[in-house]
Design a protein around this motif. Structure first.
Motif, short mmCIF file in Angstrom:
data_model
loop_
_atom_site.label_atom_id
_atom_site.label_comp_id
_atom_site.label_asym_id
_atom_site.label_seq_id
_atom_site.Cartn_x
_atom_site.Cartn_y
_atom_site.Cartn_z
N VAL A 97 -0.96 13.75 3.91
CA VAL A 97 -0.85 12.35 4.37
C VAL A 97 -1.58 11.32 3.51
CG1 VAL A 97 -0.31 13.09 6.76
CG2 VAL A 97 -2.54 12.37 6.19
N THR A 98 -0.93 10.12 3.69
CA THR A 98 -1.82 8.99 2.97
C THR A 98 -2.90 8.35 3.82
OG1 THR A 98 0.29 8.43 1.55
CG2 THR A 98 -1.40 6.81 1.80
N THR A 99 -4.02 8.25 3.29
CA THR A 99 -5.05 7.36 3.81
C THR A 99 -5.10 6.11 3.37
OG1 THR A 99 -6.28 9.54 4.29
CG2 THR A 99 -7.49 7.19 4.30
N THR A 100 -5.46 5.06 4.14
CA THR A 100 -5.61 3.72 3.69
C THR A 100 -6.74 3.01 4.34
OG1 THR A 100 -3.13 3.46 3.43
CG2 THR A 100 -4.35 1.44 3.50
N ALA A 155 0.83 -1.30 0.15
CA ALA A 155 -0.20 -0.06 0.05
C ALA A 155 0.73 1.26 0.14
CB ALA A 155 -0.75 0.12 0.97
N ASP A 156 1.94 1.25 0.93
CA ASP A 156 2.77 2.55 0.94
C ASP A 156 3.54 2.44 -0.41
OD1 ASP A 156 2.47 2.82 3.32
OD2 ASP A 156 4.13 1.27 4.01
N ARG A 157 3.78 1.59 -1.22
CA ARG A 157 4.64 1.78 -2.44
C ARG A 157 3.54 2.05 -3.46
NH1 ARG A 157 8.84 -3.36 -2.51
NH2 ARG A 157 9.00 -3.37 -0.16
N LEU A 158 2.35 1.78 -3.70
CA LEU A 158 1.28 2.25 -4.43
C LEU A 158 1.02 3.83 -4.10
CD1 LEU A 158 -0.40 1.40 -6.68
CD2 LEU A 158 -2.23 0.79 -4.99
N ALA A 159 0.84 4.07 -2.88
CA ALA A 159 0.93 5.55 -2.64
C ALA A 159 2.10 6.33 -3.42
CB ALA A 159 0.75 5.57 -1.13
N GLN A 160 3.03 5.89 -3.17
CA GLN A 160 4.23 6.48 -3.80
C GLN A 160 4.17 6.68 -5.54
OE1 GLN A 160 8.15 5.30 -2.34
NE2 GLN A 160 9.07 6.29 -4.11
N LEU A 161 3.73 5.57 -5.87
CA LEU A 161 3.41 5.60 -7.42
C LEU A 161 2.37 6.58 -7.89
CD1 LEU A 161 4.50 4.17 -9.88
CD2 LEU A 161 2.62 2.25 -9.41
N CYS A 162 1.25 6.53 -6.96
CA CYS A 162 -0.04 7.38 -7.46
C CYS A 162 0.57 8.92 -7.29
CB CYS A 162 -1.07 7.09 -6.24
SG CYS A 162 -1.99 5.69 -6.31
N ARG A 163 1.28 9.13 -6.23
CA ARG A 163 1.93 10.73 -5.98
C ARG A 163 2.83 10.99 -7.22
NH1 ARG A 163 1.50 9.92 -0.43
NH2 ARG A 163 0.33 11.31 0.48
N HIS A 164 3.57 10.02 -7.64
CA HIS A 164 4.66 10.20 -8.83
C HIS A 164 3.72 10.73 -9.96
CE1 HIS A 164 8.01 9.82 -11.36
NE2 HIS A 164 7.22 8.94 -12.21
N HIS A 165 2.73 10.09 -10.13
CA HIS A 165 1.86 10.27 -11.53
C HIS A 165 0.67 11.15 -11.26
CE1 HIS A 165 3.79 7.22 -13.99
NE2 HIS A 165 3.71 6.05 -12.93
N GLY A 166 0.65 11.74 -10.23
CA GLY A 166 -0.41 12.81 -9.86
C GLY A 166 -1.86 12.14 -9.92
N ILE A 167 -1.75 10.72 -9.39
CA ILE A 167 -3.29 10.00 -9.60
C ILE A 167 -3.63 9.80 -8.10
CG2 ILE A 167 -4.51 7.90 -10.02
CD1 ILE A 167 -2.60 7.73 -12.56
N GLU A 168 -4.55 10.28 -7.51
CA GLU A 168 -4.75 10.43 -6.08
C GLU A 168 -5.23 9.12 -5.63
OE1 GLU A 168 -6.88 13.83 -4.12
OE2 GLU A 168 -6.61 15.12 -6.02
N LEU A 169 -6.03 8.24 -6.52
CA LEU A 169 -6.55 7.08 -5.85
C LEU A 169 -5.56 5.79 -6.25
CD1 LEU A 169 -10.23 7.86 -6.14
CD2 LEU A 169 -8.83 7.99 -4.21
N GLY A 170 -5.68 4.80 -5.12
CA GLY A 170 -5.15 3.44 -5.39
C GLY A 170 -5.92 2.52 -4.57
N LEU A 171 -5.89 1.19 -5.32
CA LEU A 171 -6.25 0.16 -4.53
C LEU A 171 -5.58 -0.85 -4.68
CD1 LEU A 171 -9.37 -1.06 -3.46
CD2 LEU A 171 -9.75 -1.82 -5.89
N ALA A 172 -5.02 -1.52 -3.70
CA ALA A 172 -4.23 -2.75 -3.63
C ALA A 172 -4.88 -3.93 -3.13
CB ALA A 172 -2.89 -2.41 -2.68
N THR A 173 -4.71 -5.02 -3.36
CA THR A 173 -5.43 -6.24 -2.90
C THR A 173 -4.55 -7.48 -2.99
OG1 THR A 173 -7.31 -7.50 -3.02
CG2 THR A 173 -6.68 -6.68 -4.81
N ASP A 174 -4.78 -8.57 -1.96
CA ASP A 174 -4.13 -9.72 -2.32
C ASP A 174 -5.54 -10.67 -2.60
OD1 ASP A 174 -5.48 -9.78 0.13
OD2 ASP A 174 -3.74 -11.07 1.26
#
Length: 261
Positions: A190-193, A157-176
């Motif tokens: 701050v990041t919200t999860t 989730a942390d890594r996805l948040a970093q990727l989102c910020r890099h591309h200027g895309i505010e939302l992410g969804l991580a799942t197993d």
């Protein structure tokens, strides 16, 4: 002597139906919020109640489909995970053809200090522009747990948040497959999860959690409703509400301290 207000009929106080309904709506949101794990500023109850007087419904056919897909996934979680995730994204949320799973190397982010490359597993793309509005990541374990064997302590989730910020895309969804982590990564903030556990979704006690998940992430929430009613705007509105409440409580606390002195 004529008593005061003679001739006036006193009516018993009655609760406002509107007030009771509003209270019930707020409580319904409070109840499902208790069943998820949230880190960071999330949607406030007043914003939820105003935007969703009632959560999105699941009809009998959709519920039966959910049970079937969930049962099949649980028969062999590792083998059937991809099918389960595909069902949740494509059918339950209705993303359909807006899901992109190929050509995502263009969104890669190199993290040389950790000898890592971050690439989304899927995206939700605007059907008109084909530009992603959400980045997704499929992880081998819980998206909010450290990756086994990695020296980098950042969770998926942390890594996805970093990727989102890099591309200027505010939302992410991580799942197993079991754990679904909705991520809000504003450029400044701050990041919200918010983590939803899918293991008991077919059970009646979990029905409102599934409906909440659907309400927040269904297709039309990204492409049909007005900008001010989409998730990033509602999250910012909730953040402003929380700051106003904090400021108000701070003022009240200061006044109480002055009066106490």
């Amino acid at each position: 002597m004529t008593p005061p207000h003679a001739g006036t009929r006193l009516r018993p106080a009655r609760y406002s139906h509107r007030g009771v309904a509003a209270s019930q709506r707020r409580q319904a949101h409070i109840d499902w919020l208790k069943l998820i794990e949230v880190s960071g500023p999330f949607l406030s109850v007043p914003v939820l109640a105003a935007e969703w007087p009632d959560l999105e419904a699941l009809d009998a056919r959709a519920l039966e489909r959910l049970r079937q897909e969930h049962r099949q996934w649980q028969e062999d979680p590792a083998r059937n995970r991809a099918g389960w995730i595909g069902y949740v994204l494509g059918e339950l949320l209705g993303w359909g053809e807006a899901i992109q799973q190929t050509g995502l190397d263009r969104l890669a982010l190199e993290v040389p200090e950790h000898e890592a490359t971050l690439i989304p597993s899927f995206t939700l793309a605007d059907p008109g522009t084909r530009q992603p509005v959400l980045l997704g990541l499929v992880s081998d374990g819980s998206p909010v747990a450290r990756i086994a064997g990695s020296d980098w302590p950042a969770t998926p989730a942390d890594r996805l948040a970093q990727l989102c910020r890099h591309h200027g895309i505010e939302l992410g969804l991580a799942t197993d497959g079991r754990w679904w982590a909705l991520i809000w990564a504003p450029a400044k903030g701050v990041t919200t999860t918010a983590v939803f556990d899918a293991i008991s979704w077919p059970e009646p006690a979990e029905r409102d959690v599934v409906r909440a998940f659907l309400s927040l992430l269904e297709r039309r929430r990204f492409f049909t409703v007005e900008e001010r009613r989409r998730l990033p705007a509602l999250l910012r509105q909730s953040l402003n509400n929380q700051e106003e409440i904090t400021d108000r409580l701070g003022v009240q606390g200061g006044q109480a301290g002055e009066s106490g002195g």
